[in-house]
Design an enzyme around this catalytic site. Structure first.
Site, PDB file in Angstrom:
ATOM      1  CB  SER A 265      -3.472   1.934   3.742  1.00 11.13           C
ATOM      2  OG  SER A 265      -2.193   1.454   3.431  1.00 11.13           O
ATOM      3  CE  LYS A 266      -2.721   2.405  -4.564  1.00 12.44           C
ATOM      4  NZ  LYS A 266      -2.334   2.679  -5.862  1.00 12.44           N
ATOM      5  NE  ARG A 267       1.776   1.689   4.713  1.00  8.53           N
ATOM      6  CZ  ARG A 267       1.625   2.941   4.338  1.00  8.53           C
ATOM      7  NH1 ARG A 267       2.213   3.370   3.250  1.00  8.53           N
ATOM      8  NH2 ARG A 267       0.897   3.784   5.048  1.00  8.53           N
TER       9      ARG A 267
END
Ligand code: GLU
Ligand code: ZN
Length: 497
Positions: A265-267
């Site tokens: 995920s981008k996170r």
């Protein structure tokens, strides 16, 4: 099976949108396109898909260029390089998209849709409730001019939707996944131009693939569902004479998964390429690891260079099953690449890293310290950030030197004071400030004189002088640090302790 020699010169593109941080999955896409182009002696086009003014940023655009250069992926056409099919930033090509959209509407391949977001949502709900397949229902396909007039006078805005040919199924031989088919009717009419007039990816991407004579589209599996839409649009573009060449071949690269088999995920901090730049991974290590996300040189060899990859790259050998991003493996591979650098090159990279990421100006005297000290850490670190941390005590301004509070609490206790005092006496008398003499003096004074075990003897000295319990080899470190700074740090530790 291997890719047959292309009839026409290969032209591939890497075409990210400049939103957010550059993602490792995106870097993998860039790398595979680059390797495919280089392997076939083709052209690697870099195009910026920045038609979403709400989300695209100049900062992200700059980061994309910096990241590509950092990775060593040179482009033949694109921003700052130019080329025969420019401009390569889609925000500079808006007139063309407006023109193509108008022609698609005129020819009946697309139409204006006046449905409001609320209406669409309500109909989606109803579809869900009735267990009908989701997707736009064709409501505005055949509006009469009276209906259009009524909507317009209500002040409604409209999007441009592509009219999917209903009776056709869409198939292609994917270079990675083999035959893929979407049955007729499954893919619904989709939006090409927003109500505010901004053209969407769905339109501009194939339009530019056509304009730039792209022969192969290699991109992530997340875009698989847009391929049938694009094939249908290609049909219309060819009919209108907007697209002249052949439809490109498609290859969809496997998903990149993170921990626990979730999509990276981008996170996740390790999903951003900037993380690796800031932590001092080497581009060699990074491209090597990214290559392993779906490809390998041979079964028994994980380490290979960018050039070796380009020489051997075969798109049909890319694995179709998801790849897992394993930070530990990536880091271990990076450590191998660090050890492979010759000493001088390692010192140079470390100097550059210190300047770029740690704000340490490298003048000749600092570079000399880095050069003599870097052999002490090259075998011990996995990243340049670790090397920088280990050598911090040699590079820091004396006034800014401090001992790690935890390490101080553990090692610079009351018991340590006599040890530090004895080392000060021993080192003050030393005539030759060399690691051999330093070692002999400290052993005589602390191990023999005070009867301490080496670990207990040298631990406080190490913490007092390097600021940390983990440091490069002690005696060599003291030699590089010099007599004056060594003694003053030892004295400070006695006073503070
Ligand atoms: N701009 C698109 C994206 O970043 C490109 C997709 C493609 O390669 O076709 O997702
Ligand atoms: Zn509609």
């Amino acid at each position: 099976m291997s890719t047959p020699p292309a009839a026409h010169p290969v032209r591939v593109r890497f075409c990210p949108s400049p939103t957010g941080n550059p993602h490792v999955g995106m870097a993998r896409t860039a790398l595979f396109n680059w390797a495919f182009a280089r392997h076939h002696g083709g052209t690697f086009v870099f195009r910026i898909e920045d038609t979403d003014s709400q989300r695209d940023t100049e900062e992200s655009y700059e980061q994309l260029l910096t990241s590509m250069r950092w990775l060593g992926l040179d482009w033949d056409e694109g921003p700052e390089v130019g080329g025969p099919f420019g401009p390569y930033r889609q925000s500079d090509r808006l007139d063309r998209y407006r023109d193509v959209a108008a022609r698609l509407v005129d020819a009946g391949h697309a139409y204006r849709c006046y449905c409001t977001p609320d209406e669409l949502e309500r109909r989606r709900e109803a579809d869900r409730a009735a267990k009908r397949p989701p997707g736009y229902d064709g409501h505005c396909r055949e509006l009469s001019s009276e209906q259009v007039g009524a909507y317009e006078s209500e002040g409604r805005t409209s999007v441009v939707r592509f009219r999917m040919p209903e009776a056709e199924s869409y198939s292609w031989i994917d270079l990675i996944r083999g035959e893929v088919t979407f049955p007729a009717g499954e893919v619904r009419d989709y939006v090409l131009v927003r109500a505010n007039g901004e053209p969407l990816y769905t339109l501009v991407n194939p339009v530019d693939d056509a304009a730039m004579q792209i022969t192969h589209v290699l991109r992530g599996e997340d875009l698989l569902s847009s391929t049938p839409r694009q094939l249908a649009l290609w049909g219309a573009l060819r009919e209108l004479g907007v697209a002249e060449g052949a439809i490109p071949e498609f290859g969809h690269l496997p998903y990149v998964m993170g921990e626990g088999n979730k999509k990276l995920s981008k996170r996740d901090p390790e999903s951003s390429l900037l993380f690796y730049v800031e932590q001092g991974y080497l581009p060699e290590g990074m491209t090597n690891y990214l290559a392993l996300l779906g490809w390998s040189l041979t079964e028994d060899r994980d380490r290979f260079s960018l050039q070796e990859m380009a020489d051997a790259f075969d798109i049909t050998r890319v694995n179709s099953s998801p790849a897992r991003f394993d930070l530990k493996k990536c880091t271990a591979l990076n450590a191998d690449w660090i050890r492979l650098l010759d000493a001088e090159e390692f010192a140079r990279r470390l100097g550059a890293f210190l300047t770029a990421e740690r704000g340490i100006g490298i003048d000749p005297s600092v570079q000399r310290v880095v050069s003599v000290a870097s052999p002490l850490v090259q075998e011990r670190v996995e990243t340049l950030a670790q090397a920088s941390d280990m050598l911090h005590f040699l590079l820091v301004e004396e006034a800014a030197f401090s001992v790690d509070p935890d390490d101080s609490a553990k090692m610079l206790t009351a018991d340590a004071a006599p040890v530090l005092q004895a080392s000060i006496r021993a080192l003050e008398e030393l005539t030759d400030w060399t690691s051999a003499e330093i070692e002999a003096a400290l052993r005589t004074s602390l191990v023999e004189g005070l009867g301490l075990k080496p670990r207990l003897a040298f631990g406080p000295v190490r913490v007092a002088v390097s600021g940390r319990r983990v440091s490069p080899p002690l005696f060599e470190s003291l030699e590089i640090l010099g007599r004056q700074r060594t003694l003053s740090r030892l004295k400070a530790a006695v006073t503070d302790g």
